[in-house]
Enzyme design. Structure first.
Site, PDB file in Angstrom:
ATOM      1  N   SER A 171      10.706  13.266 -87.049  1.00 23.31           N
ATOM      2  CA  SER A 171      11.167  14.251 -86.060  1.00 23.31           C
ATOM      3  C   SER A 171      11.061  15.639 -86.658  1.00 23.31           C
ATOM      4  CB  SER A 171      12.623  13.986 -85.669  1.00 23.31           C
ATOM      5  OG  SER A 171      13.136  15.035 -84.859  1.00 23.31           O
TER       6      SER A 171
ATOM      7  N   TYR B 274      21.594  13.777 -88.098  1.00 15.75           N
ATOM      8  CA  TYR B 274      20.343  13.123 -87.696  1.00 15.75           C
ATOM      9  C   TYR B 274      19.153  13.748 -88.424  1.00 15.75           C
ATOM     10  CZ  TYR B 274      16.400  12.039 -84.534  1.00 15.75           C
ATOM     11  OH  TYR B 274      15.196  11.651 -84.005  1.00 15.75           O
TER      12      TYR B 274
END
Length: 245
Positions: free
Chosen positions: A137, A150
């Site tokens: 990501s 995250y």
């Protein structure tokens, strides 16, 4: 082409599987939801897949990942491509207040993904070929207030992928870390998903499939995120901290 997809019921994984089915790939779908996997398998066969098998497995809780990956390979006659496509966003504020919530984010997005990545690397190094595809990501490029737990897990996976890439040097196999920007999937449901920076799962799938065929060790998805993140990584903290991101 023989492809194993871990976390096959994710939106990006399903879109990627459909693209590989059109190439008549042999595909093993691995995930927790048996009925959903079987429905996907039927769809992929109708789209031209050479062979589709399914395996129900809790990838996060599994401990014998190396042994199980060998079992996966035997189901479709070997592995040419391994796609690791699962993850969980979690809630940043909850992770800040509850250590168990933070631990879960790390367990799913780093610990488990790392274990399967290392198992895949071992298989590919042993056979001298293969491509390890990992969904990362852009959140791992710089910690931001909205999702830094995250993001930290994704940053760890980026470092791991880079290390495996060096391990593979001159040995034949490849590893590609695909870094999507914000994508309209069930994981991001509830967010404000409008605007030109948001992508669809199929757009990300196109990058995954293209990366499997060749290219560099890191693929931003879509491509423009490479340049956006270059700017974001180099913003002074006093400016970055004022941005609502």
């Amino acid at each position: 082409m023989r492809l194993v997809i871990l976390g096959a019921t994710s939106a990006i994984a399903e879109a990627t599987a459909r693209r590989f089915a059109a190439k008549r790939a042999h595909i093993l779908l691995v995930g927790r939801k048996g009925e959903r996997l079987e429905a996907m398998a039927g769809d992929l066969r109708s789209r031209g897949a050479g062979r589709v098998e399914t395996m129900v497995c809790d990838l996060v809780e599994e401990r014998d990942v190396r042994g199980l990956l060998d079992e996966f390979a035997s189901l479709i006659g070997g592995i040419d491509q391994l796609l690791i496509a699962y993850g969980v966003m979690g809630r940043q504020r909850e992770a800040e207040l509850d250590p168990a919530a933070a631990e879960r984010i790390f367990q799913v997005n780093f610990n488990s993904v790392a274990a399967w990545s290392l198992a895949g690397a071992e298989v590919f190094e042993r056979q001298g070929h293969g491509t390890l595809l990992i969904l990362g990501s852009v959140a791992g490029d710089r910690g931001r207030r909205g999702n830094y737990v995250y993001g930290a897990a994704k940053a760890g996976i980026a470092a791991l992928a880079e290390g495996i890439n060096h391990r593979f040097a001159d040995k034949g196999p490849r590893v590609v870390l695909v870094k999507p920007g914000p994508t309209a999937t069930p994981m991001t449901r509830g967010m404000n998903r409008g605007g030109p920076l948001w992508s669809t799962p199929d757009q990300i799938a196109g990058v995954v499939v293209g990366s499997a065929a060749g290219g560099g060790a890191v693929a931003y998805a879509p491509w423009f995120w490479r340049y956006l993140m270059l700017v974001i990584r180099n913003l002074p903290s006093r400016i970055f901290n004022r941005l609502d991101i």
